[in-house]
Design a protein around this motif. Structure first.
Motif, mmCIF file in Angstrom:
data_model
loop_
_atom_site.group_PDB
_atom_site.id
_atom_site.type_symbol
_atom_site.label_atom_id
_atom_site.label_comp_id
_atom_site.label_asym_id
_atom_site.label_seq_id
_atom_site.Cartn_x
_atom_site.Cartn_y
_atom_site.Cartn_z
ATOM 1 N N LEU A 174 0.869 -1.172 0.000
ATOM 2 C CA LEU A 174 0.000 0.000 0.000
ATOM 3 C C LEU A 174 0.903 1.219 0.000
ATOM 4 O O LEU A 174 1.707 1.405 0.925
ATOM 5 C CB LEU A 174 -0.902 -0.016 1.236
ATOM 6 N N ARG A 175 0.788 2.049 -1.055
ATOM 7 C CA ARG A 175 1.684 3.192 -1.193
ATOM 8 C C ARG A 175 0.900 4.454 -1.540
ATOM 9 O O ARG A 175 -0.126 4.393 -2.218
ATOM 10 C CB ARG A 175 2.722 2.947 -2.284
ATOM 11 N N LEU A 176 1.425 5.584 -1.089
ATOM 12 C CA LEU A 176 0.930 6.898 -1.499
ATOM 13 C C LEU A 176 2.091 7.662 -2.105
ATOM 14 O O LEU A 176 3.158 7.790 -1.485
ATOM 15 C CB LEU A 176 0.365 7.672 -0.302
ATOM 16 N N ILE A 177 1.896 8.152 -3.327
ATOM 17 C CA ILE A 177 2.922 8.893 -4.061
ATOM 18 C C ILE A 177 2.359 10.278 -4.377
ATOM 19 O O ILE A 177 1.259 10.394 -4.917
ATOM 20 C CB ILE A 177 3.306 8.147 -5.357
ATOM 21 N N VAL A 178 3.095 11.313 -4.029
ATOM 22 C CA VAL A 178 2.670 12.699 -4.270
ATOM 23 C C VAL A 178 3.685 13.357 -5.197
ATOM 24 O O VAL A 178 4.880 13.412 -4.876
ATOM 25 C CB VAL A 178 2.554 13.488 -2.950
ATOM 26 N N ASP A 179 3.210 13.812 -6.334
ATOM 27 C CA ASP A 179 4.077 14.463 -7.320
ATOM 28 C C ASP A 179 5.287 13.606 -7.673
ATOM 29 O O ASP A 179 6.427 14.087 -7.786
ATOM 30 C CB ASP A 179 4.526 15.840 -6.820
ATOM 31 N N GLY A 180 5.035 12.312 -7.803
ATOM 32 C CA GLY A 180 6.083 11.385 -8.211
ATOM 33 C C GLY A 180 6.999 10.906 -7.108
ATOM 34 O O GLY A 180 7.865 10.061 -7.355
#
Length: 245
Positions: A174-180
Motif C-alpha cells: 500500500l503506497r501513497l505517491i505525491v508528485d512522483g
C-alpha cells in the motif's frame, strides 16, 4: 480477474481485463458472484473511458484502525456522491483547512451481507480496489462526525478496477505517491485490526449489498497535500491516479 466499468459510445459497460489494455464486456459480476458462478463474457473487445469500478449505495470508512488507539475501530459513512473514477481532477476546498490524501485498501462487497462473520467474510467480498480518502481533518475540531471533513466534491477517487484475486488476508503493498515522490509505503498486513474483523464489525450493525465499499483506514499512508498535487494510490498492482486543483 480485473473488473472495471468504462464509458463507451454505446453506454456504460462492465468489463474484464484481458492482456495489456484490452477490455472484454461481461454480464453482471455481482449477480454471478451471488449465484456462485463464473463471470460470463458479453461480447467482443470495447474501448472507452474508465469510470469508478462500482456504484456503491454505501461508502463506509473505518476509523481508529491505527496504532495506539485506546478505542476499538468504529465506522462512519461517506456520501457515495463523492465517488469519482481514475484520472479524475478534484478541486480541493480552500475553506476547510489542510487537505490530506489517504491511501487505503477498499473492499468491494459482492452480495448481501446477512450472516457475514470474521471467519466467512471472504465469501461476501467480490474483490479489492484502491481508494484515496481525501479529507479535511482540521474540520474535526467542530465536526466530530466527519461530515464536513469528508464531503468535498470528488473526495473519494476509486479504482481503476476491482481485483478479485486479492484476498482479505493478503499482505498487499500500500503506497501513497505525491508528485512522483513516495511519501508512504506500507501494506495491508500492517492494519492493526484485520480487514475481515472490520467487515464483521460493520456488517454486525448494518446490511451491506453488492457494490458497497468499505475503506479500511490509513494509519500509515496519509499525507498533507496542496492544490495542484498529482496523487497516486497503489494497492498491490492497482494504481489509482488523481489530479488536484
Amino acid at each position: 480477474m480485473r473488473l472495471a466499468r468504462i464509458s463507451t459510445p454505446d453506454g456504460i459497460r462492465t468489463v474484464r481485463a484481458e492482456g495489456d489494455g484490452t477490455w472484454i464486456p461481461v454480464h453482471d459480476p455481482f449477480a454471478a458472484f451471488a449465484a456462485g458462478r463464473e463471470v460470463q463474457d458479453a461480447g467482443g473487445p470495447v474501448s472507452g473511458t474508465l469510470l469508478a469500478p462500482c456504484e456503491p449505495t454505501l461508502v463506509v470508512g473505518i476509523a481508529q484502525n491505527g496504532p495506539g488507539h485506546v478505542s476499538p475501530v468504529q465506522a462512519w459513512l461517506k456520501s457515495p456522491r463523492t465517488v469519482v473514477g481514475p484520472d479524475a481532477t478534484v478541486t480541493l476546498r480552500r475553506d476547510a483547512g489542510t487537505t490530506v490524501a489517504e491511501a487505503e485498501v477498499a473492499v468491494v462487497i459482492g452480495r448481501e451481507t446477512t450472516g457475514l462473520t470474521a471467519g466467512n467474510a471472504h465469501e461476501y467480498v467480490l474483490g479489492i480496489t484502491a481508494v484515496n480518502d481525501l479529507s479535511s481533518p482540521d474540520r474535526a475540531a467542530v465536526d466530530p462526525r466527519n461530515f464536513e471533513s469528508k464531503s468535498g466534491r470528488g473526495y473519494t477517487p476509486l479504482g481503476p478496477w476491482i481485483d478479485t484475486a486479492i484476498g482479505l488476508d493478503d499482505d498487499v503493498p500500500l503506497r501513497l505517491i505525491v508528485d512522483g515522490e513516495p511519501v508512504a509505503e506500507t501494506s495491508a498486513g500492517r492494519y492493526p485490526v484485520a480487514l475481515r474483523d472490520c467487515l464483521a464489525y460493520v456488517a454486525g450493525w448494518t446490511t451491506l449489498g453488492p457494490g458497497d465499499v468499505i475503506m479500511m483506514g490509513a494509519p500509515f499512508s496519509a499525507s498533507p497535500i496542496q492544490p495542484g498535487a498529482e496523487l497516486d494510490v497503489v494497492v498491490g498492482e492497482i494504481g489509482l491516479r488523481t489530479s488536484t486543483v
